[in-house]
Design a protein around this motif. Structure first.
Motif, PDB file in Angstrom:
ATOM      1  N   ASP A 179      44.823  39.875  54.385  1.00 23.82           N
ATOM      2  CA  ASP A 179      45.775  40.201  53.330  1.00 23.82           C
ATOM      3  C   ASP A 179      46.400  38.914  52.772  1.00 23.82           C
ATOM      4  N   ASP A 180      46.917  39.000  51.558  1.00 24.12           N
ATOM      5  CA  ASP A 180      47.634  37.887  50.930  1.00 24.12           C
ATOM      6  C   ASP A 180      46.817  36.603  50.986  1.00 24.12           C
ATOM      7  N   LYS A 200      41.732  39.880  50.508  1.00 21.97           N
ATOM      8  CA  LYS A 200      42.583  40.484  49.490  1.00 21.97           C
ATOM      9  C   LYS A 200      43.330  39.381  48.763  1.00 21.97           C
ATOM     10  N   GLU A 235      45.029  42.780  44.563  1.00 19.72           N
ATOM     11  CA  GLU A 235      46.186  43.680  44.630  1.00 19.72           C
ATOM     12  C   GLU A 235      47.155  43.342  43.511  1.00 19.72           C
TER      13      GLU A 235
END
Ligand code: C2E
Ligand code: CA
Ligand code: CA
Ligand code: CA
Length: 277
Positions: A179-180, A200, A235
Motif C-alpha cells: 500500500d501507499d 498500490k 487509489e
C-alpha cells in the motif's frame, strides 16, 4: 522551557493535559467499541481498467461512535496501534470481511477479492499466519478471495522480518499488496524479494497527472510493477482525466471517488450483482 516564560509553559501544560485526557478517553471507549458493535466496515469498489468490471473492494473501518457519530480511521487507528488494540480490531476486520465474502458467495459471486489493511503490529505477531489459516478454515473462506494490504513504510521498518511474515502468508494462498507505494523508500532488491501480487500507487502521486512530475512518477511505478510481474492499482482516482491517464498507461485497477466511495455491505452486494459478471 524556561525561556518561554511562565504563561507560555502553563498554556503548554494545559494543552498537553487536554491532549492526554482526550487520548485516554479515546483509548477507554475504543477498547469497548468492538464488543459494543460500534465498528463498521465500508467497502470501496476496485475496478479492472481493461474490462470496467468491479473485481474487488477495500475494507475501510469506521467507528460509529454513540455520541460523536462516524469517526474516520485516521483519528483512531494511531491510538489503536499505540495501545495494541489494533490486534483485536484487526481480527474483527478480517472476520467481518470474511462475512462479506461469504454473503457474496451465497449470491453466486465466487471470484471477488476483498482487501483489508494490516498494521505492522499484526504482521509481527508470532502466530499471525497460523491464526489466519484457522480463521479462514473455520469460516470456510477461500484464501484467494482475501487480500492483505501493508504499507511500504511499515514493511521497510523491518524488511527482513516483514519478508518472512509475507512468505508465510503467501503460502496460505492469500493475495498481498504493498500500500501507499512510492512513499516508503523500498529498494529495488527488497521489492524484488517481497512475495506480493500488487503495488498500490499512493494517492499523492496521482494528484494531478497533468503535472509533469506526477505523470512521470505514476508511469514509472506502473512500469516498475509490470517489470517485476506485479499488478498495479491506483487509489484516490477523482477525475476522468486521471482515469484516462491510468488506462492509457496500462495500470491494471483503480479505486477512488470518481467511481465510488466506500459503500455499505448491502450496497456493495447490489453493485456487484447488477454488474454483468
Ligand atoms: P488507505 O489504506 O490509504 O486508504 C485509502 C483512503 O483514501 C481511505 O480513507 C479512503 O476512504 C480514501 N479515499 C478513497 N478514494 C478517495 C478519493 O478519490 N479521494 C480522496 N481524497 N480519498 C479517497 P479512510 O477510510 O479514511 O482510511 C484512512 C486510512 O486508515 C487508510 O488509508 C488506512 O491506512 C487506515 N485504515 C482504514 N481501515 C483500516 C483497518 O481496518 N486497519 C488498519 N490497520 N488501518 C486501516
Ligand atoms: Ca489501503
Ligand atoms: Ca493507500
Ligand atoms: Ca494512503
Amino acid at each position: 522551557a524556561k525561556a518561554l516564560g511562565k504563561n507560555n509553559s502553563q498554556f503548554y501544560s494545559s494543552e498537553l493535559n487536554q491532549i492526554v485526557h482526550e487520548h485516554l478517553m479515546l483509548e477507554a471507549s475504543l477498547s469497548k467499541a468492538i464488543g459494543n458493535r460500534e465498528m463498521v466496515l465500508g467497502y470501496q469498489p476496485k475496478v479492472d481498467l481493461r474490462t470496467g468490471k468491479v473485481v474487488g473492494a477495500e475494507a475501510l473501518v469506521r467507528w460509529n461512535h454513540p455520541e460523536n457519530g462516524i469517526v474516520l480511521p485516521d483519528k483512531f487507528i494511531p491510538v489503536a496501534e499505540e495501545t495494541g488494540l489494533i490486534v483485536p480490531l484487526g481480527e474483527w476486520v478480517i472476520i467481518e470481511a470474511c462475512g462479506a465474502l461469504k454473503a457474496l458467495a451465497r449470491l453466486g459471486v465466487h471470484d471477488f477479492v476483498i482487501s483489508v489493511n494490516l498494521s505492522a503490529r499484526q504482521l509481527r505477531q508470532r502466530q499471525f499466519a497460523a491464526q489466519l489459516a484457522r480463521t479462514l478454515g473455520r469460516l470456510g473462506v477461500n484464501p484467494a478471495n482475501l487480500e492483505l494490504e501493508v504499507t511500504e513504510s511499515q514493511l521497510m521498518d523491518h524488511p527482513d522480518e516483514a519478508m518472512e511474515a509475507l512468505a508465510e502468508l503467501k503460502a496460505l494462498g492469500v493475495r498481498l499488496s504493498i500500500d501507499d507505494f512510492g512513499t516508503g523508500y523500498s529498494s529495488l532488491s527488497h521489492l524484488q524479494k517481497f512475495p506480493v501480487d500488487f503495488i498500490k500507487i499512493d494517492r499523492s502521486f496521482l494528484g494531478e497527472v497533468n503535472l509533469d512530475a506526477h505523470a512521470v512518477i505514476t508511469r514509472a511505478i506502473i512500469a516498475l510493477g509490470h517489470n517485476l510481474k506485479l499488478k498495479v492499482i491506483a487509489e484516490g482516482v477523482e477525475t476522468l482525466e486521471q482515469l484516462t491517464f491510468l488506462r492509457t498507461h496500462h495500470c491494471d485497477q483503480m479505486q477512488g471517488h470518481y467511481f465510488s466511495p466506500a459503500l455499505s455491505q448491502k450496497s456493495l452486494e447490489e453493485m456487484v450483482c447488477s454488474d454483468t459478471r
